[in-house]
Design a protein around this motif. Structure first.
Motif, PDB file in Angstrom:
ATOM      1  N   SER A  85       0.813  -1.213   0.000  1.00  0.00           N
ATOM      2  CA  SER A  85       0.000   0.000   0.000  1.00  0.00           C
ATOM      3  C   SER A  85       0.843   1.258   0.000  1.00  0.00           C
ATOM      4  O   SER A  85       0.367   2.335  -0.358  1.00  0.00           O
ATOM      5  CB  SER A  85      -0.908   0.023   1.221  1.00  0.00           C
ATOM      6  OG  SER A  85      -1.562  -1.197   1.331  1.00  0.00           O
TER       7      SER A  85
ATOM      8  N   THR B 282      -3.329   3.297  -3.410  1.00  0.00           N
ATOM      9  CA  THR B 282      -4.257   2.278  -2.916  1.00  0.00           C
ATOM     10  C   THR B 282      -5.617   2.860  -2.577  1.00  0.00           C
ATOM     11  O   THR B 282      -5.706   3.891  -1.916  1.00  0.00           O
ATOM     12  CB  THR B 282      -3.673   1.615  -1.646  1.00  0.00           C
ATOM     13  OG1 THR B 282      -2.380   1.126  -1.955  1.00  0.00           O
ATOM     14  CG2 THR B 282      -4.556   0.490  -1.138  1.00  0.00           C
TER      15      THR B 282
ATOM     16  N   VAL C 104     -10.854  -0.128   0.952  1.00  0.00           N
ATOM     17  CA  VAL C 104     -12.260  -0.546   1.025  1.00  0.00           C
ATOM     18  C   VAL C 104     -12.534  -0.928   2.474  1.00  0.00           C
ATOM     19  O   VAL C 104     -11.934  -1.865   2.995  1.00  0.00           O
ATOM     20  CB  VAL C 104     -12.531  -1.759   0.102  1.00  0.00           C
ATOM     21  CG1 VAL C 104     -13.994  -2.208   0.221  1.00  0.00           C
ATOM     22  CG2 VAL C 104     -12.187  -1.426  -1.351  1.00  0.00           C
TER      23      VAL C 104
ATOM     24  N   HIS D 263     -15.724  -7.909  -1.236  1.00  0.00           N
ATOM     25  CA  HIS D 263     -14.489  -8.287  -1.920  1.00  0.00           C
ATOM     26  C   HIS D 263     -14.557  -8.013  -3.420  1.00  0.00           C
ATOM     27  O   HIS D 263     -13.548  -7.822  -4.070  1.00  0.00           O
ATOM     28  CB  HIS D 263     -14.167  -9.757  -1.670  1.00  0.00           C
ATOM     29  CG  HIS D 263     -15.140 -10.680  -2.324  1.00  0.00           C
ATOM     30  ND1 HIS D 263     -16.392 -10.907  -1.816  1.00  0.00           N
ATOM     31  CD2 HIS D 263     -15.055 -11.387  -3.459  1.00  0.00           C
ATOM     32  CE1 HIS D 263     -17.039 -11.734  -2.624  1.00  0.00           C
ATOM     33  NE2 HIS D 263     -16.243 -12.044  -3.628  1.00  0.00           N
TER      34      HIS D 263
ATOM     35  N   THR E 169     -13.017  -4.636  -4.328  1.00  0.00           N
ATOM     36  CA  THR E 169     -11.566  -4.752  -4.433  1.00  0.00           C
ATOM     37  C   THR E 169     -11.178  -5.384  -5.772  1.00  0.00           C
ATOM     38  O   THR E 169     -10.278  -4.920  -6.471  1.00  0.00           O
ATOM     39  CB  THR E 169     -11.060  -5.659  -3.287  1.00  0.00           C
ATOM     40  OG1 THR E 169     -11.721  -5.269  -2.106  1.00  0.00           O
ATOM     41  CG2 THR E 169      -9.578  -5.560  -3.120  1.00  0.00           C
TER      42      THR E 169
ATOM     43  N   ARG F  70      -8.970  -3.730  -8.966  1.00  0.00           N
ATOM     44  CA  ARG F  70      -7.719  -4.330  -9.431  1.00  0.00           C
ATOM     45  C   ARG F  70      -7.771  -4.618 -10.922  1.00  0.00           C
ATOM     46  O   ARG F  70      -6.752  -4.637 -11.587  1.00  0.00           O
ATOM     47  CB  ARG F  70      -7.431  -5.601  -8.657  1.00  0.00           C
ATOM     48  CG  ARG F  70      -7.211  -5.289  -7.191  1.00  0.00           C
ATOM     49  CD  ARG F  70      -6.152  -6.170  -6.666  1.00  0.00           C
ATOM     50  NE  ARG F  70      -6.104  -6.130  -5.229  1.00  0.00           N
ATOM     51  CZ  ARG F  70      -5.548  -7.083  -4.507  1.00  0.00           C
ATOM     52  NH1 ARG F  70      -5.058  -8.152  -5.101  1.00  0.00           N
ATOM     53  NH2 ARG F  70      -5.496  -6.980  -3.202  1.00  0.00           N
TER      54      ARG F  70
ATOM     55  N   ALA G 207      -6.170  -2.193  -4.543  1.00  0.00           N
ATOM     56  CA  ALA G 207      -7.208  -1.915  -3.557  1.00  0.00           C
ATOM     57  C   ALA G 207      -7.062  -2.903  -2.434  1.00  0.00           C
ATOM     58  O   ALA G 207      -6.709  -4.063  -2.657  1.00  0.00           O
ATOM     59  CB  ALA G 207      -8.585  -2.053  -4.183  1.00  0.00           C
ATOM     60  N   GLU G 208      -7.264  -2.438  -1.242  1.00  0.00           N
ATOM     61  CA  GLU G 208      -7.124  -3.307  -0.088  1.00  0.00           C
ATOM     62  C   GLU G 208      -8.354  -3.178   0.796  1.00  0.00           C
ATOM     63  O   GLU G 208      -8.844  -2.088   1.042  1.00  0.00           O
ATOM     64  CB  GLU G 208      -5.866  -2.907   0.672  1.00  0.00           C
ATOM     65  CG  GLU G 208      -5.491  -3.947   1.677  1.00  0.00           C
ATOM     66  CD  GLU G 208      -4.097  -3.736   2.227  1.00  0.00           C
ATOM     67  OE1 GLU G 208      -3.171  -3.460   1.450  1.00  0.00           O
ATOM     68  OE2 GLU G 208      -3.966  -3.840   3.447  1.00  0.00           O
ATOM     69  N   MET G 209      -8.827  -4.334   1.265  1.00  0.00           N
ATOM     70  CA  MET G 209     -10.009  -4.327   2.107  1.00  0.00           C
ATOM     71  C   MET G 209      -9.621  -4.489   3.572  1.00  0.00           C
ATOM     72  O   MET G 209      -8.780  -5.325   3.897  1.00  0.00           O
ATOM     73  CB  MET G 209     -10.892  -5.493   1.680  1.00  0.00           C
ATOM     74  CG  MET G 209     -12.254  -5.473   2.281  1.00  0.00           C
ATOM     75  SD  MET G 209     -13.201  -6.878   1.633  1.00  0.00           S
ATOM     76  CE  MET G 209     -13.395  -7.785   3.150  1.00  0.00           C
TER      77      MET G 209
ATOM     78  N   TYR H 219      -5.236 -13.917  -1.233  1.00  0.00           N
ATOM     79  CA  TYR H 219      -6.065 -12.837  -0.692  1.00  0.00           C
ATOM     80  C   TYR H 219      -7.460 -13.284  -0.220  1.00  0.00           C
ATOM     81  O   TYR H 219      -7.931 -12.807   0.816  1.00  0.00           O
ATOM     82  CB  TYR H 219      -6.161 -11.708  -1.719  1.00  0.00           C
ATOM     83  CG  TYR H 219      -6.570 -10.397  -1.114  1.00  0.00           C
ATOM     84  CD1 TYR H 219      -5.902  -9.902   0.003  1.00  0.00           C
ATOM     85  CD2 TYR H 219      -7.628  -9.660  -1.616  1.00  0.00           C
ATOM     86  CE1 TYR H 219      -6.275  -8.706   0.578  1.00  0.00           C
ATOM     87  CE2 TYR H 219      -8.009  -8.461  -1.052  1.00  0.00           C
ATOM     88  CZ  TYR H 219      -7.335  -7.989   0.045  1.00  0.00           C
ATOM     89  OH  TYR H 219      -7.708  -6.804   0.621  1.00  0.00           O
TER      90      TYR H 219
ATOM     91  N   GLU I  43      -1.542 -10.736  -1.010  1.00  0.00           N
ATOM     92  CA  GLU I  43      -2.344  -9.642  -1.572  1.00  0.00           C
ATOM     93  C   GLU I  43      -3.045 -10.036  -2.860  1.00  0.00           C
ATOM     94  O   GLU I  43      -3.742  -9.232  -3.447  1.00  0.00           O
ATOM     95  CB  GLU I  43      -1.463  -8.425  -1.880  1.00  0.00           C
ATOM     96  CG  GLU I  43      -1.081  -7.609  -0.664  1.00  0.00           C
ATOM     97  CD  GLU I  43       0.223  -8.077  -0.075  1.00  0.00           C
ATOM     98  OE1 GLU I  43       0.930  -8.851  -0.746  1.00  0.00           O
ATOM     99  OE2 GLU I  43       0.528  -7.679   1.056  1.00  0.00           O
TER     100      GLU I  43
END
Ligand code: GLN
Length: 523
Positions: free
Chosen positions: A6, A11, A14, A23, A26, A30, A36-38, A337, A376
């Motif tokens: 990140s 980034t 979420v 999800h 995210t 991508r 994107a990260e949750m 992920y 990830e």
């Protein structure tokens, strides 16, 4: 670990309020090459350690006005980055800005027509009239303080809202599901135009940053061990380790006696000759099969295989002699992920965290630190990465294979003889699937050996032998699945080959049950 990614890539954060679709947000981002990260909605912004390019508040099953409803950390507004609230996320924005949320008379579930009211708004660029997917029972009963309406629908006068001066948006529908026809465009508008996130999340860039990250983490002398199975995840993870630290990474393949036909030899060839991975293959099949003797309960089989694996792995790891002055300090794990999401997604007041029980024992016993280079990545990203790393196409696109292997495809007691029958039938089945050009259309296919005997006749002789069941499924996510509609001629051919070529089989059946109610594997 994830913090590092990140920090390198722009980034989108979420924040998950527990929606079953979180999800997918995210996932979609991508697909535009935006990282994107949750994280759970309870995430403290001050503990984030990186600054997102934008924040999305997901949907969720709660009602914002309920006593135990989850709420976002208000520091999110101090980040001064664009925010998009989706469904519950929008209701949360409304709750914070004047508490304008109540139970609607009508629940709204399914398609609705979006009417864009503010055509100049960046969020709706290229979107006008379109179908959107609704899934809510609560609704806004007034405009939150400082907001204006930018879109409506027949049942939702506040279908889209925006803050008058700040880049804070709310939408009642779910752009992340494919039923919202312009949903992708909307997320793209938010991430690229509004958040101005750079679209540099590519697997080429990932390799570069990940190899460097692994080098920094492991340092100049420490060594790493990891188990490989011959499947795509562990192979990709091992190849990345090898790129980063060469022979200081030790891969171990444990032949547990319930692998597919020629698996250990094939894996050795692919990993050592093809990819230059420092691999030891350990034949522990006797030990596994001895421990499985007399066991018929599927759960017991899984446990025995898990324990035996840990035992064998530890014993073999001890034999590895690192270079002078060096020490094995890390254990590689090919966690993806979806497992991470599963363990962090917000499950409400009684949040449950799943631990990775398969390595938990090893980490404690061996006092190792975990290294997870794929944590990830989604499965398709791993496959793409595998192709970039030069892993052969067939291995990259291989169907998933369960950890307990053929032991859970031999129903009843697992013996060497039974494994040999199941293995040979499976080999013929998969060979025919490949020949027919169907392998990539099927998500998973395998043969099971059923512990029942059936009468047959071969060469005028009465036979009394076992039954092979074939399974093949179509699915995108393995949560639900349907059986694959083979041509009859294909099934005819496979059945004939199996009965003719595999001693001990008198009959072949094809499994025509979907999931649910059945599972993919038989045990
Ligand atoms: N639980 C809220 C409602 O029923 C939000 C639903 C959602 O986010 N999908 O309106």
């Amino acid at each position: 670990m994830s913090k590092q990614v990140s920090n390198v890539f722009d980034t989108i954060l979420v924040l998950d309020f527990g929606s079953q679709y979180s999800h997918l947000i995210t996932r979609r981002l991508r697909e535009f090459n935006i990282y994107a990260e949750m994280l759970p909605c309870t995430q403290k912004i001050s503990e984030l350690g990186w600054k997102p390019a934008g924040v999305i508040l997901s949907g969720g099953p709660y009602s914002v006005y309920a006593e135990d409803a989850p709420h976002v950390d208000h520091d999110v507004f101090k980040l001064n980055v664009p925010i998009l609230g989706i469904c519950y996320g929008m209701q949360e924005l409304a709750w914070i800005n004047g508490k304008q949320v109540h139970r609607g008379e009508k629940r709204e579930y399914g398609p609705a027509t979006l009417q864009v009211e503010d055509k100049d708004n960046d969020l709706f660029k290229g979107i006008d009239h379109s179908t959107v997917w609704m899934s809510h029972g609560d609704k806004l009963n007034g405009l939150p303080t400082g907001f204006k309406i930018i879109a409506t629908s027949e049942n939702s006068p506040y279908c889209g809202i925006k803050h008058e001066t700040e880049q804070i948006y709310g939408i009642q529908f779910h752009p992340e599901v494919t039923h919202s026809t312009m949903g992708k465009q909307l997320l793209r508008n938010f991430a690229i135009d509004i958040c101005q996130a750079e679209t540099n999340w590519t697997m080429e860039n990932f390799i570069e940053t990940e190899v460097q990250r692994i080098r920094d983490l492991v340092g100049p002398t420490a060594e790493v061990i990891g188990a490989v199975s011959g499947g795509v995840d562990s192979t990709v993870a091992s190849k990345l380790m090898t790129e980063a630290i060469g022979d200081r990474f030790h891969a171990i393949l444990v032949d547990n006696g319930v692998l597919r036909q020629d698996e250990a030899a094939n894996a050795k060839k692919a990993l050592v000759d093809g990819l230059g991975i420092n691999l030891s293959v350990i034949d522990a099949s006797d030990e596994f099969l001895d421990n499985l003797k007399g066991v018929t309960d599927p759960e017991k089989k899984r446990k025995i295989i898990g324990h035996t694996f840990i035992h064998v792995f530890e014993r073999e790891a001890e034999k590895i002699k690192p270079k002078d002055g060096s020490k094995i300090e890390f254990l590689l794990q090919g966690t993806l992920y979806p497992d991470v999401i599963e363990s962090i997604s917000f499950k409400g007041p009684s949040q449950t965290i799943k631990t990775h029980h398969n390595v938990g024992g090893l980490l404690d016993d061996m006092k190792l630190k975990l290294i997870e280079p794929l944590r990830e990545l989604f499965k398709d990203e791993v496959r793409h990465l595998g192709e970039l790393l030069g892993i052969n196409h067939d291995l990259v696109w291989r169907h998933p294979f369960p950890g307990p292997g053929i032991a859970i495809r031999v129903l009843g007691e697992v013996t060497r003889e039974q494994v040999a029958i199941a293995r040979k039938a499976d080999f013929i089945y998969i060979e025919e699937i490949r020949k027919a050009g169907l392998y990539n259309q099927i998500a998973q296919a395998f043969a099971c050996l059923l512990p029942v005997k059936s009468v047959g006749v071969m060469g005028d002789q009465r036979t009394y032998d076992q039954v092979i069941a074939l399974r093949a499924i179509e699915t995108t996510d393995f949560m639900t699945a349907d059986w694959f509609p083979f041509e009859h001629s294909f099934l005819k051919k496979v059945a004939a080959r199996i009965v003719n070529e595999v001693d001990g089989v008198a009959r072949v059946t094809y499994d025509i049950t979907s999931k649910p109610p059945a599972t993919v594997e038989w045990e």
